[in-house]
Design an enzyme around this catalytic site. Structure first.
Site, short mmCIF file in Angstrom:
data_model
loop_
_atom_site.label_atom_id
_atom_site.label_comp_id
_atom_site.label_asym_id
_atom_site.label_seq_id
_atom_site.Cartn_x
_atom_site.Cartn_y
_atom_site.Cartn_z
N SER A 122 0.81 -1.22 0.00
CA SER A 122 0.00 0.00 0.00
C SER A 122 0.85 1.27 0.00
O SER A 122 0.41 2.31 0.49
CB SER A 122 -0.94 0.01 1.21
OG SER A 122 -0.21 -0.04 2.43
N GLY A 123 2.08 1.19 -0.54
CA GLY A 123 2.87 2.39 -0.76
C GLY A 123 2.52 3.03 -2.08
O GLY A 123 1.47 2.74 -2.68
N THR A 174 6.97 4.64 1.56
CA THR A 174 6.56 5.91 0.94
C THR A 174 6.28 6.96 2.00
O THR A 174 6.72 8.11 1.89
CB THR A 174 5.31 5.69 0.08
OG1 THR A 174 5.61 4.79 -0.98
CG2 THR A 174 4.79 7.00 -0.50
N ALA A 195 9.35 8.71 3.25
CA ALA A 195 10.26 9.36 2.30
C ALA A 195 10.29 10.86 2.55
O ALA A 195 9.25 11.52 2.59
CB ALA A 195 9.83 9.07 0.87
N GLY A 253 12.05 13.85 -1.76
CA GLY A 253 11.17 14.31 -2.81
C GLY A 253 11.03 13.34 -3.94
O GLY A 253 11.41 12.17 -3.85
N GLU A 305 19.55 17.38 -5.67
CA GLU A 305 20.16 16.38 -4.80
C GLU A 305 21.38 15.78 -5.51
O GLU A 305 21.69 16.13 -6.65
CB GLU A 305 19.15 15.30 -4.42
CG GLU A 305 18.02 15.82 -3.55
CD GLU A 305 17.06 14.75 -3.09
OE1 GLU A 305 17.20 13.58 -3.53
OE2 GLU A 305 16.16 15.05 -2.30
N HIS A 347 22.34 4.74 2.45
CA HIS A 347 22.21 6.20 2.49
C HIS A 347 23.33 6.77 3.34
O HIS A 347 23.60 6.28 4.44
CB HIS A 347 20.85 6.61 3.08
CG HIS A 347 20.48 8.02 2.76
ND1 HIS A 347 21.09 9.10 3.34
CD2 HIS A 347 19.57 8.53 1.89
CE1 HIS A 347 20.57 10.22 2.86
NE2 HIS A 347 19.64 9.90 1.98
N HIS A 372 19.44 1.41 2.88
CA HIS A 372 18.35 2.33 2.52
C HIS A 372 17.45 1.82 1.41
O HIS A 372 16.23 1.84 1.55
CB HIS A 372 18.98 3.67 2.11
CG HIS A 372 17.98 4.73 1.75
ND1 HIS A 372 16.99 5.15 2.62
CD2 HIS A 372 17.84 5.47 0.60
CE1 HIS A 372 16.28 6.10 2.03
NE2 HIS A 372 16.75 6.30 0.82
N ARG A 411 20.97 3.82 -7.60
CA ARG A 411 19.80 4.66 -7.89
C ARG A 411 20.13 6.15 -7.76
O ARG A 411 20.74 6.57 -6.79
CB ARG A 411 18.66 4.31 -6.92
CG ARG A 411 17.45 5.23 -7.04
CD ARG A 411 16.36 4.81 -6.08
NE ARG A 411 16.73 4.97 -4.70
CZ ARG A 411 16.47 6.05 -3.96
NH1 ARG A 411 15.86 7.10 -4.51
NH2 ARG A 411 16.81 6.10 -2.68
N SER A 418 13.06 6.97 -6.86
CA SER A 418 12.33 5.79 -6.39
C SER A 418 10.82 6.00 -6.41
O SER A 418 10.07 5.13 -6.84
CB SER A 418 12.80 5.39 -4.99
OG SER A 418 12.72 6.48 -4.11
N LEU A 419 10.35 7.15 -5.91
CA LEU A 419 8.91 7.39 -5.92
C LEU A 419 8.39 7.45 -7.35
O LEU A 419 7.31 6.95 -7.66
CB LEU A 419 8.59 8.70 -5.18
CG LEU A 419 8.87 8.69 -3.67
CD1 LEU A 419 8.70 10.09 -3.08
CD2 LEU A 419 7.94 7.71 -2.94
#
Length: 526
Positions: free
Chosen positions: A26-27, A57, A60, A63, A127, A243, A350, A385, A390-391
């Site tokens: 459910s993310g 999610t 996070a 962004g 970033e 991370h 991470h 990545r 990722s989102l």
């Protein structure tokens, strides 16, 4: 195969429910896929391990990346993604991500997601390893929570069936076709069968395999484990992103200090107060994450410390408080004023770049089984990545699954084979909690950001010593989770031992350079 399943069961004796789409997780990946499927006229059931909001999610901070700025373009975003991926990105997958991403983000905004803005419009930040300011953020450093809020509200409005506290035990696969899942309903303490024409894995990552990590409790690699047991291919299992900047304070839980803090100009200093990243990379603090992590570890080893510091003292304190309210508040609870005090940080597990292998529309090597988000690996992230991709990954490839399956569902009438397992031995009486702790420590020390052939062989000996558990039925969810963690940990260690080079998130002290001969993928299938 005595370990194809984790429990003894007979589907004919269990309550069964049917739907067109059975979505696990459910993310952002799971809920966006559920909404897209519902909008396309599909009937959807979402199964989630705990509560609907308990996702990666929601946690996070930084962004979501999309080429929406005037000076930006999908081609620039593509180039940055491929550079970060260290030679292993799939070009077509990256092109899909960067070209379709902006429209998917606009859909989030249309749903009601409120991203931070300024006089120019969307407030975009930069970033590590991004050449442009293209990161959208919400409430400063609570981007994931805003996305989770919007998607959850829309799913509830659509009256999509969401089954919380449902732990998916195994996939139901016959003749290389997935017909559904067997799940444990924790509220009613019972097993249940969910049959679907399309089963979508959106179960997230595996960070909880490591003692020091940034992930929520749900991230134990269950989706990868159940897919591998069922015969699906998994790929790039050695590539785990650590991370660089996670709060390192005695008595404090690991807390992510967003990459965006460095994007806004923070410096990394060793315990002697010396800024060190300019010695390691031209991009300094904004170098790719794997480079920053190894630089930090080298400084820690040289100084004999277990941390370095993130320094924001030279930045405008009012801007920092406005931009990072959550980080400011959390650090303040531990007596740190981040506008003055350096933040003690260290690397932590991470994100998983590898996972269940899929094609460009999310299809796995098993018919009817799809995957998206962190559990999936279509090659978009390569060996490392790019921050805040990722989102976007969950949105783009979740949408592609629905685009691919919406027509096929109209004419697909799957068979209804029954499934049973009666060959597993009785549960073993061992302390699974203690076993889990041993696993977490082992993964951190032997399969962490710096690896060696000897350490990886020792880790595989550990997994071999517990291999007999696959012949025994699991007694409860705790045991199932630990068995999944053992399965996935072994895959990570095996792939890491096989890859005799260093690339992206995988670093071997005995093979410190990358090799042209290893510009390829490792794929496992049982």
């Amino acid at each position: 195969m005595p370990d194809k399943y984790m429990i003894n069961f007979d589907s004919r004796e269990l309550k069964q429910e049917d739907d067109e789409y059975i979505i696990l997780g459910s993310g952002i990946a799971g809920l966006y896929t559920a909404l897209a499927a519902s909008e396309a006229g599909g009937s959807v059931t979402v199964l989630t391990k705990y509560n609907m909001m308990d996702t990666s999610t929601d946690k996070a901070q930084g962004g979501i990346a999309a080429a929406l700025g005037d000076s930006d373009s999908p081609s620039l975003h593509r180039e940055d993604t491929i550079v970060a991926g260290a030679g292993l990105c799939d070009d077509e997958a990256v092109s899909a991500l960067v070209n379709e991403g902006p429209q998917r983000v606009k859909e989030l905004i249309e749903m009601g997601a409120i991203f931070d803005s300024d006089s120019q419009g969307l407030a975009l930040t930069r970033e590590g390893a991004h050449s442009q300011r293209r990161i959208l953020h919400a409430s400063g450093d609570a981007t994931g929570a805003e996305i989770q809020r919007v998607l959850t509200e829309r799913v509830r409005e659509k009256k999509i069936r969401v089954k919380e506290n449902h732990y998916v035990v195994d996939l139901l696969v016959w003749n290389n076709t997935c017909y559904g899942v067997v799940a444990f309903d924790r509220d009613n303490d019972s097993l249940k069968i969910y049959r679907g024409k399309v089963v979508v894995l959106a179960t997230g990552g595996l960070g909880r395999l490591f003692e020091f990590n940034t992930n929520p409790e749900i991230a134990t690699g269950d989706g990868i484990a159940i897919a591998f047991r069922a015969g699906a291919e998994v790929m790039d299992m050695e590539f785990i992103q650590f991370h660089p900047t996670v709060l390192k304070l005695p008595g404090a839980p690991p807390f992510l200090i967003s990459e965006a803090v460095r994007g806004e100009g923070a410096y990394l200093r060793n315990v002697d107060g010396l800024r060190f990243m300019p010695r390691y990379h031209d991009l300094q603090e904004l170098a790719p994450r794997d480079i920053v992590v190894r630089a930090m570890l080298k400084e820690m080893a040289t100084t004999g410390a277990n941390k370095v510091y993130l320094d924001l003292a030279h930045l405008d304190p009012e801007v920092i408080k406005k931009r990072f309210p959550n980080i400011t508040k959390t650090c303040a609870t531990y007596g740190l004023d981040i506008s003055v005090d350096p933040i003690p940080v260290a690397p932590a597990a991470h994100y998983m770049m590898g996972g269940v292998k899929t094609n460009l529309v999310g299809e796995t090597s098993i018919k009817g089984l799809y995957a998206c988000g962190e559990v999936a690996c279509q090659g978009v992230h390569g060996a490392n990545r790019l921050a805040s991709n990722s989102l976007l990954d969950g949105l783009v490839f979740g949408g592609r699954i629905v685009d691919e399956t919406r027509q096929f569902l109209k004419t697909y009438h799957p068979r209804r084979p029954e499934f049973a397992c009666d060959w597993l031995l009785e549960p073993v009486k061992i302390d699974f909690g203690e076993l889990r702790k041993k696993l977490e420590v082992l993964m951190g020390s032997k399969v962490g950001p710096v690896r060696s052939g000897q350490g990886l062989k020792e880790s595989l000996n550990f997994f071999d010593s517990w291999g007999y558990l696959g012949r025994h039925s699991a007694e409860n969810v705790e045991q199932m989770e630990v068995k999944n963690m053992l399965q996935v940990g072994e895959l990570v260690a095996e792939a890491a031992l096989a890859r005799r080079e260093s690339r992206g998130g995988h670093y071997r002290v005995d093979y410190p350079d990358n090799s042209r001969r290893w510009q390829k993928h490792i794929i496992f299938r049982r």
